[in-house]
Design an enzyme around this catalytic site. Structure first.
Site, PDB file in Angstrom:
ATOM      1  N   HIS A 155      12.513 -16.341 -23.485  1.00 43.65           N
ATOM      2  CA  HIS A 155      13.796 -15.899 -22.956  1.00 43.65           C
ATOM      3  C   HIS A 155      14.187 -16.744 -21.747  1.00 43.65           C
ATOM      4  O   HIS A 155      13.377 -17.486 -21.195  1.00 43.65           O
ATOM      5  CB  HIS A 155      13.738 -14.417 -22.555  1.00 43.65           C
ATOM      6  CG  HIS A 155      13.787 -13.474 -23.712  1.00 43.65           C
ATOM      7  ND1 HIS A 155      12.679 -13.199 -24.497  1.00 43.65           N
ATOM      8  CD2 HIS A 155      14.803 -12.742 -24.221  1.00 43.65           C
ATOM      9  CE1 HIS A 155      13.017 -12.335 -25.437  1.00 43.65           C
ATOM     10  NE2 HIS A 155      14.297 -12.038 -25.282  1.00 43.65           N
ATOM     11  N   LYS A 159      15.323 -13.217 -16.935  1.00 44.56           N
ATOM     12  CA  LYS A 159      14.853 -11.950 -17.501  1.00 44.56           C
ATOM     13  C   LYS A 159      13.704 -11.430 -16.649  1.00 44.56           C
ATOM     14  O   LYS A 159      12.757 -12.167 -16.351  1.00 44.56           O
ATOM     15  CB  LYS A 159      14.396 -12.158 -18.947  1.00 44.56           C
ATOM     16  CG  LYS A 159      13.978 -10.870 -19.667  1.00 44.56           C
ATOM     17  CD  LYS A 159      13.731 -11.121 -21.136  1.00 44.56           C
ATOM     18  CE  LYS A 159      13.262  -9.873 -21.853  1.00 44.56           C
ATOM     19  NZ  LYS A 159      14.259  -8.784 -21.797  1.00 44.56           N
TER      20      LYS A 159
END
Length: 267
Positions: A155, A159
């Site tokens: 990701h 995040k």
């Protein structure tokens, strides 16, 4: 389809703004309010980069739900705030569609009981990309035959939770069909702590965080002489909107809280 009045929480964020654009495209979806720490009192149309919609921004979820007539709350915030928003929605008879990951088992249990008590439906999904949901289900099927498996999720570097909700949900689904075992050499030693990743029921989960990524996961199974990799990539946040739209359409007919979009997709 009847008109559905929607509040979006986290509306000025990357996922939230994408949800606003999705709502703008659908005639039966009507944005009645936004909850965000920014832009309180302003219209969506007054914010650069957001759609030409007249709904107002509110600082507080309860203030918003008191001021507008909402059917559904789309929450795309953070675990702590998302939990508070989901609880407030259920208490106000508004159906939550939640794309926030990181809820604890205790929080999910509490929200499930509250939804049942209030007879208000809701959906919490670790991932709203339909391809990702299928990837998780295919992994569950494969684990029955390939108990040796590792999960790599990637990701963007903003995040905050690791592993991702999708990776955890994938591991939980694999656990349902996989014969439990501790993978790797019994005398395996990490020369740098964490090198082998997180341990979940004997399988390893690895989290990668880099700028430029959106959401990516591969589940690699191995057996004697063969390898099976099930992979899904979201290259743009638009990939989550079809699942969110589907969830909004379905949640109006629910009277319980559901965890995981697969329960609606595959029934």
């Amino acid at each position: 389809m009847n008109q559905i009045n929607i509040v979006v929480a986290g509306a000025s964020g990357k996922m939230g703004s994408e949800a606003l654009r999705m709502i703008e495209k659908e005639e039966y979806l009507n944005l009645v309010g936004c909850v965000d720490l920014k832009h309180t009192g302003k219209k969506v149309s007054e914010i650069e980069g957001l759609p030409n919609l007249d709904a107002l921004f509110y600082h507080d979820i309860n203030q918003c739900l008191e001021a507008v007539d909402a059917d559904v709350l789309i929450d795309l915030t953070s675990p702590k705030v998302g939990y508070q928003h989901t609880k407030a929605a259920l208490l106000n008879g508004v159906r939550p569609v939640v794309g926030t990951t990181g809820f604890t088992a205790e929080q999910l249990e509490e929200l499930t009981k509250l939804a049942k008590e209030k007879q208000v439906g809701g959906i919490i999904a670790p991932n709203f990309a339909m391809g990702a949901v299928l990837m998780m289900q295919f992994s569950r099927m494969a684990a029955k035959f390939f108990p040796d498996v590792e999960i790599i999720e990637k990701h963007h570097d903003q995040k905050v939770d690791a592993p991702s909700g999708t990776a955890i949900k994938t591991a939980e689904l694999i656990q349902e069909t996989r014969q439990a075992k501790q993978q790797g050499h019994p005398d395996e030693e990490e020369l740098i702590k964490g090198a082998r990743g997180a341990d979940f029921d004997g399988m390893k989960i690895h989290s990668v965080r880099l700028p430029g990524l959106v959401a990516h996961q591969e589940v690699t199974f191995a057996g004697p002489g063969e390898n099976l990799t099930i992979k899904h990539d979201s290259f743009h946040r638009e990939s989550f909107m079809s699942g969110i739209r589907f969830a909004v359409e379905q949640v109006v007919d629910l009277s319980e809280l559901i965890y995981g979009l697969e329960h609606l997709m595959l029934d």
